[in-house]
Scaffold this motif. Structure first.
Motif, PDB file in Angstrom:
ATOM      1  N   SER A 457       3.424   3.292  11.318  1.00  0.00           N
ATOM      2  CA  SER A 457       3.619   4.576  11.994  1.00  0.00           C
ATOM      3  C   SER A 457       5.068   5.053  11.915  1.00  0.00           C
ATOM      4  N   LEU A 458       6.024   4.128  11.742  1.00  0.00           N
ATOM      5  CA  LEU A 458       7.437   4.507  11.687  1.00  0.00           C
ATOM      6  C   LEU A 458       7.921   4.780  10.270  1.00  0.00           C
ATOM      7  N   LEU A 459       7.129   4.421   9.274  1.00  0.00           N
ATOM      8  CA  LEU A 459       7.567   4.613   7.895  1.00  0.00           C
ATOM      9  C   LEU A 459       7.515   6.086   7.505  1.00  0.00           C
ATOM     10  N   PRO A 460       8.482   6.551   6.714  1.00  0.00           N
ATOM     11  CA  PRO A 460       8.391   7.917   6.171  1.00  0.00           C
ATOM     12  C   PRO A 460       7.169   8.053   5.265  1.00  0.00           C
ATOM     13  N   GLU A 461       6.622   9.229   5.217  1.00  0.00           N
ATOM     14  CA  GLU A 461       5.394   9.457   4.459  1.00  0.00           C
ATOM     15  C   GLU A 461       5.558   9.113   2.986  1.00  0.00           C
ATOM     16  N   GLU A 462       6.739   9.395   2.435  1.00  0.00           N
ATOM     17  CA  GLU A 462       6.928   9.130   1.008  1.00  0.00           C
ATOM     18  C   GLU A 462       7.027   7.650   0.692  1.00  0.00           C
ATOM     19  N   ILE A 463       7.233   6.813   1.714  1.00  0.00           N
ATOM     20  CA  ILE A 463       7.361   5.371   1.508  1.00  0.00           C
ATOM     21  C   ILE A 463       6.104   4.629   1.939  1.00  0.00           C
ATOM     22  N   LYS A 464       5.363   5.201   2.879  1.00  0.00           N
ATOM     23  CA  LYS A 464       4.210   4.518   3.459  1.00  0.00           C
ATOM     24  C   LYS A 464       3.191   4.118   2.395  1.00  0.00           C
ATOM     25  N   ASN A 465       2.864   5.061   1.505  1.00  0.00           N
ATOM     26  CA  ASN A 465       1.826   4.776   0.507  1.00  0.00           C
ATOM     27  C   ASN A 465       2.222   3.627  -0.411  1.00  0.00           C
ATOM     28  N   GLY A 466       3.456   3.651  -0.875  1.00  0.00           N
ATOM     29  CA  GLY A 466       3.910   2.585  -1.760  1.00  0.00           C
ATOM     30  C   GLY A 466       3.959   1.239  -1.060  1.00  0.00           C
ATOM     31  N   PHE A 467       4.358   1.237   0.208  1.00  0.00           N
ATOM     32  CA  PHE A 467       4.418  -0.021   0.948  1.00  0.00           C
ATOM     33  C   PHE A 467       3.027  -0.625   1.102  1.00  0.00           C
ATOM     34  N   LEU A 468       2.060   0.173   1.497  1.00  0.00           N
ATOM     35  CA  LEU A 468       0.702  -0.338   1.674  1.00  0.00           C
ATOM     36  C   LEU A 468       0.135  -0.866   0.361  1.00  0.00           C
ATOM     37  N   LEU A 469       0.405  -0.164  -0.721  1.00  0.00           N
ATOM     38  CA  LEU A 469      -0.084  -0.632  -2.021  1.00  0.00           C
ATOM     39  C   LEU A 469       0.549  -1.971  -2.379  1.00  0.00           C
ATOM     40  N   GLN A 470       1.864  -2.096  -2.179  1.00  0.00           N
ATOM     41  CA  GLN A 470       2.521  -3.373  -2.470  1.00  0.00           C
ATOM     42  C   GLN A 470       2.004  -4.475  -1.552  1.00  0.00           C
ATOM     43  N   PHE A 471       1.750  -4.141  -0.304  1.00  0.00           N
ATOM     44  CA  PHE A 471       1.247  -5.132   0.651  1.00  0.00           C
ATOM     45  C   PHE A 471      -0.100  -5.687   0.192  1.00  0.00           C
ATOM     46  N   ILE A 472      -0.990  -4.792  -0.212  1.00  0.00           N
ATOM     47  CA  ILE A 472      -2.323  -5.218  -0.645  1.00  0.00           C
ATOM     48  C   ILE A 472      -2.247  -5.966  -1.970  1.00  0.00           C
ATOM     49  N   GLN A 473      -1.420  -5.485  -2.875  1.00  0.00           N
ATOM     50  CA  GLN A 473      -1.275  -6.188  -4.154  1.00  0.00           C
ATOM     51  C   GLN A 473      -0.697  -7.580  -3.953  1.00  0.00           C
ATOM     52  N   ARG A 474       0.172  -7.711  -2.968  1.00  0.00           N
ATOM     53  CA  ARG A 474       0.725  -9.036  -2.666  1.00  0.00           C
ATOM     54  C   ARG A 474      -0.363  -9.981  -2.161  1.00  0.00           C
TER      55      ARG A 474
END
Length: 1626
Positions: A457-474
């Protein structure tokens, strides 16, 4: 000593050149080279005073002619002319090299010019990259200070660069090479770099440039060697306070504080270094930089690596106090983490919260300190060996965003994806907290869920998508265990809906689903799949994915584990599709139709049409299509239908039915043509039948009850309409020799699966005379028999013939099973017909002859090549063996059906029938022998029908052929014991084995004959129980089946008598006390599974996956419920229960006498607890006659020192016995007789019984006599010397006296003053001592205040409330829900004693005798005013590089400061004292420890006390005979020899002032310091004593003097005056 030696040499010859020449000749021993060094240094001093000008040429000759060759030859292993010193060679060689290097430096100075030094440096520089660079390093360290900073600047720079390159070593090295590189780095850092640092700014800048240079590739930054060199150069790389240099002076050395690469190296050492020494160096550099910054007072800033954000390090004199506080706390935390002790570390963790308060600016909402510093702390905690510390670190990090609003940091994001997820992969972190109930969930899992929600909820919108993708790929980048992947998936599913993932994210989620498949815990992986589907629905941006992408993802879920119709997850998915169906990215299918309003319907309609289309056909021998497309299509069809049903709101059912018919139209149309269109492509027929079977399987509702399903009805009607066509097609394919290749075997299996499903469907709707299945079963059976009969006589069968034979046998087996399970059609009469005769005459276990390879190749070559396909395996012997095994399996399926049908015709002996019409039935011995042969042939997954046949045959032969039956038991058990714990093989086989061996008929016959079979069955029973310790659930299968069969048999016998259970009561006994102490990992899995089960229908996996009830609790539950069903009025039941009770009491006595210690929650404690729980359940069936023989054993159990829970159960059952049968009171009074010496616990047990005298006397009309006896007995114990006995006696007295007053018994008035006085005194105790507290606690204790022996008599109290209140581990708590949920064993209608009727269940655990609980959670979170703090053992100055060359080796390698104190322990004998002294000397920085024999360091007692201090402290061997020479040598070097001894002239330690160069001589443990050595001492110091004992331990004495020396030196360096009346000797 050196001065004396050189004077003696010069006195012999005034010409030094002669002396130099003499020393350069002969053996190059260490003593000779050191003597040469001493002489050259003396000559150098004389030359400095103006003399010795003629020595230049001689010095040059010594250097070039002797020292340089000596150093060059030393590279080969040992100096030339030096004898082999054995184990001392490395130490001797280093001594020679050090002395030669120092001598070479003197030669270079005596030569008078820098040319010699430069030439020597050039030559050594070439040798620096040699395999053994030690000699070159010594040369460079010796001549480096002689080089000129300006003229020799380029040479110095080249030396500096080469030195750094040597120390850093290669990028990727073998283990041996890495060890050499580490030694080289230590050598360069400790010898060469300090020398180069004295040569001016150019060399230092070159060294710094090499250290600060970027690494060539990621992962090659050697942190350890870098920190070693940085520590050695710390005084040069960090500005000196008070030097008066400006920060920007051109000739000033580098300032490491301003370089971000320096700080990255320090951070890497703090957080990632594996060895403690590297981390210690990093902390030293950090502390040194902070101290320098504080003393300089000038502002300093290190620019960040990224170009923006906070600096890695900065200093401002205006914020000096805040900065010092921050770094002081930071270093304190890092030091404390080195201890790995959670009780030391936990009080420091609140200071970590303070670091975040200092690091974040609330006004600007930005980081003041770089967040990477905080992450170093977490990295260190995550990589700790102590998993408790790792868990604390993970939880602390996850709690950050609950209470703090931290600014965004890319470092935090990378840390979460990297180290945090690595830490979360550890399953042990997800365990319950102390006191948390089983199944309540993991605290870490809950915090992970909250953290992920808050952080996203605190992540900027432009970063949120990439973070979630990296999290799942990890998540799919490693093999996860079931528990971490479950909680990570649950955390992802809890994220609020957002458009974050596209097609790449959906593919990553599918990969994670594949990762869950490798786990063996089916429930956990099913729950993880459910959460991953919810994650997709919450996070996928539907505008970026198509329905084709979504359907592929949905099809990757396992229907039998997660996604199934009727579950809440299915409904949620339908609703998600309904809401978003018009927003999906258009696919090719939707674009062609243009129906965007009904895109889901259009997609599914075209999906079915494309699926039914005939694919490319490559010949008759094509393989069966993959099942994935059929599963995908069937799932999407049903989803679309249910979505349509949601739209109609249950008002337009016809629309839903029409939609399903529309979807199924292409399939039904193709199925209707199967029987008539002989030219339909084979792949199309396969795909149609696959889709049909999948639709019938997927359409079944789960968890929805028995409500009518319109979708299922429409599907069934559509299928039934095409049944005739399908059945005719299958009949033709199976009987007309159309299946002739190996791939056709899989096709045959498909046909039989569809046929079985159709038979099941028709049986549900009712059989009709005109059913098409009626017309195909008989022809199929007859054709199969005909094929098998025709092929028996062929000599060399072809491949097609053998395949058709396997197909015919499989079809015949299917028909037999269908008729056996569904006898409604009555296809055949019970008379013996041709079919039965054929089956009875089968050649069992006949091996099919493998066809010729040429024929095989010719038949199969047209099919396309597939890697490792079924045919390739079948071409080999192993592959053909699988086909043969299936054929034999089908034979036994047919035979088992035949035996079931004609089991009444099976004779007990084969001699009864001369010419049997059914040989397999009427000759059971031969058939059983064939079964044994089959068990040796068939693989483990094919033996079920053999077990079923043996179950029918063995009861008939157990009497006449016992040995054959025992062989059957052994063979079957051998198969079971060799199986692995797999869901698809082990458990079905185990169930069939149990049903075979423990069949009630077999048990009855074996018990009746009492032969070898009886004992073999019991042997197998105990083996199964033993196996249960390794495979949870094995004993459950056995006890469940036996109890059910005994209940059924009892209900069919007059008065419910037990036929065989009484002979196998040991099984019930073992079941009542069953339960292992799980390992921590096993208990964790059980806890998490219970947590998932407690989620109920909210987790679809609970609905889809059947609860197998394999937990150990269910063994005891099954046994207890079985015992509750027995009728005490029935004599056979009564005898069975009494026999079990006696065995339980004997078991209790046996456990009590065992040597195993019965500590709290041990296995012995648990077994005894379960014994008395069972006895309490059996108590209502006990009569007086039985108790007459067992009451003594029960009372005797009260005398044993038991744990609290067992004591409560014994007291409870005694109360119940005395209540029901008061005639046993006389024996009870005997137990309390004071004539015998009783142990404390036993008297307390019987006194506790008396506190419930009101319950005991309920059935006694005249209570006065009982009360009188009770008062007399209790009063005697009120005056016992033991406090606990007095306390229990007073508690009983209070209860009894209240009864007397209530009954108004006047006979006791004489005792009233004594009793009232005693009770009054105990009630009015003053103060807050333990006596008053214990009296209050025992009155509030549940057993005396709330517990009622009669009202609380129920299963809930026995198995849940009392174990909980008694402090048993949660594993022993069995809730009532588990009794009611276990429906395999029914419960008597009149059974009403489930729940407690008092307030007992609301009480919390606690015992009056236990200590007070620890601090509350609020106290635990408070910051401690003081915490343990470890010391960084470095001072702010660097030791003199010339001090004690021999002793300096290890200390210099450490880069730590040492004192001028030498401790001599050569007289000490005990390894423990030497080990302790070694540790003390290392801690306080002694320069050396002398011992009598260096071999002592390998002693285990020494190592236990030294804790590796010998690795970091210079040790020297000085044997006792050498002590006088050693002491004289040290005295000549300026040391004061101090003896630790009580003498007539000894000084008091408190008044003695230690010189800086001190040598402590410690005496022997028994004799002290010998008289001849006392004469060598300069002074004796004694420790003042106040006690009577004459002396202290030698280690303690030495430690006191070492500390006093250290204390005085610290005061002296701090400028504090020496204490008054001190004695100083210099």
């Amino acid at each position: 000593m050196e001065w004396v030696l050189t004077e003696a040499l010069l006195s012999q010859s005034r010409d030094p050149r002669v002396l130099l020449g003499a020393l350069c000749r002969g053996e190059a021993s260490a003593e000779r080279v050191e003597t040469l060094r001493f002489l050259l240094q003396r000559l150098e001093d004389e030359a400095a005073r103006g003399g010795g000008g003629a020595l230049a040429e001689a010095a040059r000759e010594v250097a070039v002619g002797y020292l340089v060759p000596l150093l060059r030859d030393a590279r080969g292993g040992r100096p030339a002319g030096c004898p082999d010193a054995g184990s001392q060679q490395p130490r001797h060689r280093s001594r020679v090299l050090r002395a030669a290097g120092a001598a070479l430096r003197s030669c270079a100075r005596l030569a008078g010019g820098p040319a010699l030094a430069a030439a020597l440096a050039e030559e050594a520089l070439r040798d620096l990259r040699a395999p053994d660079p030690e000699a070159a390093v010594e040369v460079l360290a010796a001549v480096g200070p002689c080089l000129r900073p300006r003229e020799d600047g380029p040479l110095l720079e080249r030396v500096a660069r080469a030195s750094v390159a040597l120390a850093l070593g290669g990028d990727e090295e073998e283990e041996e090479e890495a060890g050499l590189a580490e030694e080289a780095a230590a050598l360069v850092a400790c010898r060469l770099l300090p020398a180069l640092a004295q040569c001016g700014g150019a060399a230092l800048r070159a060294v710094w440039a090499g250290l600060a240079a970027p690494v060539p590739s990621p992962g090659t930054d050697r942190v350890g060697p870098k920190l070693l060199m940085l520590s050695a150069l710390a005084e040069k790389l960090l500005p000196e306070p008070g030097a008066g240099r400006t920060p920007c002076a051109p000739d000033e050395g580098p300032d490491a504080r301003r370089c971000w690469r320096f700080w990255r190296t320090v951070q890497a050492g703090l957080g990632q270094a594996e060895d403690a020494l590297t981390r210690k160096r990093a902390r030293y550099l950090l502390q040194r930089a902070v101290e320098v910054s504080a003393e300089l007072g000038a502002d300093c800033t290190c620019s960040p690596q990224e170009g923006n954000g906070p600096s890695l390090f900065w200093w401002s004199d205006k914020k000096k106090d805040e900065l010092l506080k921050f770094w002081e706390n930071y270093i304190l935390i890092m030091e404390t983490l080195e201890g790995n002790q959670i009780h030391v570390i936990k009080p420091v963790l609140p200071k970590l919260n303070n670091l975040f308060e200092y690091a974040v600016s609330e006004e600007n909402e930005c980081w003041l300190f770089h967040p990477s510093w905080h992450l170093c702390i977490y990295k260190r905690m995550f990589e700790s060996e102590n998993k408790i510390l790792t868990k604390e670190g993970v939880i602390h990090f996850l709690e950050l965003y609950e209470t703090k609003l931290l600014p965004f940091s890319a470092e935090f994001l990378e840390f979460i994806i990297g180290p945090l997820m690595d830490a979360l992969s550890e399953s042990s972190l997800y365990g319950r907290s102390p006191g948390q109930l089983i199944g309540s969930g993991s605290p870490l899992g809950l915090k992970l869920q909250k953290f992920l929600v808050n952080y996203i909820s605190l992540l900027p919108e432009e970063i949120k998508n990439g973070f979630l993708l990296q999290f799942i790929q990890r998540m799919n980048s490693r093999h996860w265990c079931a528990i971490p992947i479950l909680f990570l998936s649950k955390a992802l599913a809890s994220i609020p809906r957002c458009k974050a993932l596209g097609i790449e994210g959906l593919l990553a989620l599918r990969d994670v689903i594949q990762c869950t498949m490798i786990t063996h815990q089916i429930l956990l992986r099913g729950a993880a799949q459910c959460y991953l589907l919810q994650t997709a629905m919450n996070l996928v941006d539907v505008e970026k994915v198509s329905l084709a992408d979504v359907s592929t993802f949905i099809a990757s879920l396992r229907q039998e584990e997660s996604l199934c119709r009727g579950t809440s997850l299915w409904t949620e998915l339908c609703d998600w599709l309904r809401v978003n169906e018009s927003h999906f990215r258009p696919s090719a299918v939707c674009s062609s139709t243009g129906l965007h309003e009904t895109s889901l319907n259009a997609y599914v309609k075209n999906l079915v049409q494309e699926y039914i289309k005939s694919p490319a056909w490559d010949g008759e021998n094509c393989f069966l299509p993959d099942w994935f497309e059929a599963r995908l299509t069937a799932t999407m069809v049903l989803l679309a239908v249910d979505v349509e049903g949601m739209k109609t709101q249950y008002s337009e059912k016809q629309r839903t039915q029409n939609g399903l018919r529309l979807f199924l139209a292409p399939l039904v149309d193709a199925l209707m043509k199967l029987g008539t269109n002989a030219y339909m492509p084979l792949p199309k027929t396969d795909r149609c039948l696959q889709l049909l079977w999948k639709l019938l399987q997927t359409c079944v509702l789960k968890g929805s009850g028995a409500h009518h399903d319109e979708v299922l009805t429409v599907l069934q009607n559509s299928v039934m309409a095409a049944t005739e066509s399908i059945s005719e097609f299958i009949l033709r394919r199976l009987t007309m020799n159309e299946l002739s290749s190996v791939p056709d075997l899989e096709r045959c299996r498909l046909y039989l699966m569809v046929l079985t499903e159709l038979l099941d469907l028709h049986s549900k709707v009712g059989w009709k005379g005109g059913s098409p299945l009626w017309r195909i079963i008989s022809p199929l059976k007859n054709a199969s028999i005909q094929h098998l009969q025709e092929m028996d006589g062929r000599q060399e069968p072809a491949l097609g013939t053998q395949i058709q034979r396997v197909v015919s046998m499989a079809a015949l087996a299917m028909v037999c099973e269908a008729v056996d399970q569904k006898p409604e059609p009555q296809l055949e009469s019970l008379d013996v017909g041709p079919t039965e005769r054929f089956l009875s005459c089968l050649q069992l276990n006949q091996t099919l002859q493998k066809p010729h390879t040429e024929e095989q190749s010719r038949c199969v070559h047209p099919s396309p090549p597939r890697p490792r396909d079924f045919f390739e395996e079948s071409s080999s012997s192993q592959g053909w063996g699988r086909i043969v095994a299936q054929y034999i399996h089908d034979q036994w399926v047919c035979l088992s059906c035949l035996l079931k049908k004609y089991h009444a015709l099976i004779p007990t002996t084969e001699s009864e029938i001369a010419e049997p019409s059914l040989p397999a039935v009427q000759m059971p011995g031969r058939t059983l022998q064939s079964a044994l042969e089959a068990l040796t042939i068939l693989p483990s997954d094919q033996v079920l029908p053999v077990f079923q046949c043996m179950k029918i045959l063995v009861p008939k032969l157990l009497t006449s052929s016992e040995s054959l039956c025992i062989e059957s038991f052994d063979m079957a058990w051998k198969i079971i014991s060799s199986l692995s714990n797999t869901q698809l093989t082990f458990w079905p086989n185990l169930k069939a084995f149990v049903q075979f061996v423990f069949d009630n008929k077999i048990l009855t016959i074996a018990a009746k004959t009492k032969g070898q079979a009886y004992f073999k069955i019991k042997e197998i029973m105990y083996k199964i129980i033993e196996m249960s310790a390794l495979k949870t659930g094995v004993f459950n299968t056995l006890i469940n089946y036996c109890c059910q069969s005994w209940i059924v048999s009892a209900s069919h016998v007059f008065q419910g008598s037990l036929s065989s259970a009484k002979h196998y009561s040991e099984m019930i006994l073992e079941a009542c006390i069953f339960g292992t102490v799980f390992r921590r990992d096993q208990r964790l899995i059980q806890d998490v599974q219970t947590f998932v089960e407690n989620l109920g229908h909210d987790c679809a996996a609970n609905v889809v996956i059947e609860n197998t009830k394999r937990e150990d609790h269910y063994v005891r539950i099954c046994a207890v419920k079985f015992l509750c069903l027995l009728d005490g009025s029935d004599m056979s039941h009564k005898l069975f229960l009494e026999d079990l009770a006696v065995k339980l009491l004997d078991k209790d006595e046996l456990v009590s006498k065992s040597r195993a210690r019965c500590y709290v929650n041990s296995l012995q404690h648990r077994v005894k607890n379960r014994i008395w729980q069972t006895l309490l359940v059996l108590f209502p069936r006990f009569d007086q006659n039985f108790l007459n023989g067992t009451i003594e054993k029960i009372f005797q159990a009260g005398f044993i020192n038991n744990q609290a829970s067992i004591k409560y159960f014994i007291e409870w059952i005694i109360i119940l016995i005395l209540h029901k049968y008061p005639q046993f009171l006389s024996k009870f009074w005997d137990c309390l007789s004071s004539g015998e010496e009783k142990i404390k616990t036993s008297i307390c047990t019987f006194l506790s019984v008396l506190t419930h005298l009101d319950v005991i006397t309920q059935n006694i009309p005249e209570k006065k006599l009982v009360l009188k006896q009770a008062l007399i007995t209790v009063l005697q114990w009120c005056f016992n010397h033991n406090f606990s006995i007095r306390l229990y006696a007073l508690m009983a007295l209070k209860k009894i006296w209240n009864m007397c007053k209530a009954l108004r018994v006047e006979e006791f008035d004489a005792l009233a003053p004594v009793i009232e006085s005693s009770l009054s005194q105990v009630e009015s105790m003053h103060g807050a001592g333990n006596a008053k507290k214990n009296w209050q606690r025992i009155q509030e204790h549940f057993f005396f205040s709330t517990f009622h022996p009669l009202k609380d008599y129920c299963l809930e109290t026995i198995f849940y409330i009392l174990p909980r209140l008694a402090g048993l581990v949660e594993d022993e708590w069995i809730t009532v829900d588990k009794f009611t949920g276990f429906t395999d064993i029914p419960l008597d209608v009149g059974f009403q004693w489930y729940h407690s009727q008092t307030q007992l269940r609301e009480l919390k655990p606690g015992d009056w005798s236990q200590q007070d609980m620890g601090p509350s959670s609020g106290e635990a979170e408070a910051e401690f005013s003081d915490v343990q703090k470890k010391i960084i053992p470095w001072k702010n100055n660097v030791p003199d590089s010339d001090l004690e060359l021999v002793f300096q080796d290890r200390a210099a390698k450490l880069g730590k400061s040492i004192s001028r104190l030498i401790v001599v322990a050569s007289l000490i004998d005990k390894a423990t004292n030497l080990g302790g002294l070694c540790r003390t000397c290392e801690v306080f920085g002694a320069s050396a420890l002398a011992v009598g024999n260096l071999q002592c360091v390998s002693d285990k007692q020494f190592q236990h006390l030294s804790v590796s201090a010998e690795q970091w402290l210079p040790l020297v061997e000085v044997r006792p005979p050498q002590l006088i020479d050693y002491l004289q040598q040290k005295k000549a070097e300026g040391y004061t020899i101090i003896g630790v001894e009580q003498t007539a002239k000894s000084f008091n330690l408190t008044q003695y002032c230690f010189p800086e160069k001190s040598l402590l001589l410690l005496g022997n443990e028994r004799e002290g310091i010998p008289a001849h050595l006392i004469q060598q001492l300069d002074v004796c110091v004694e420790i003042p004593q106040q006690g009577i004992v004459r002396s202290l331990n030698v280690h303690v004495s030495g430690a006191l003097l070492i500390w006093e020396y250290t204390r005085q030196q610290l005061l002296r360096h701090a400028g504090v005056a020496a204490p008054r009346k001190s004695v100083c000797l210099t």
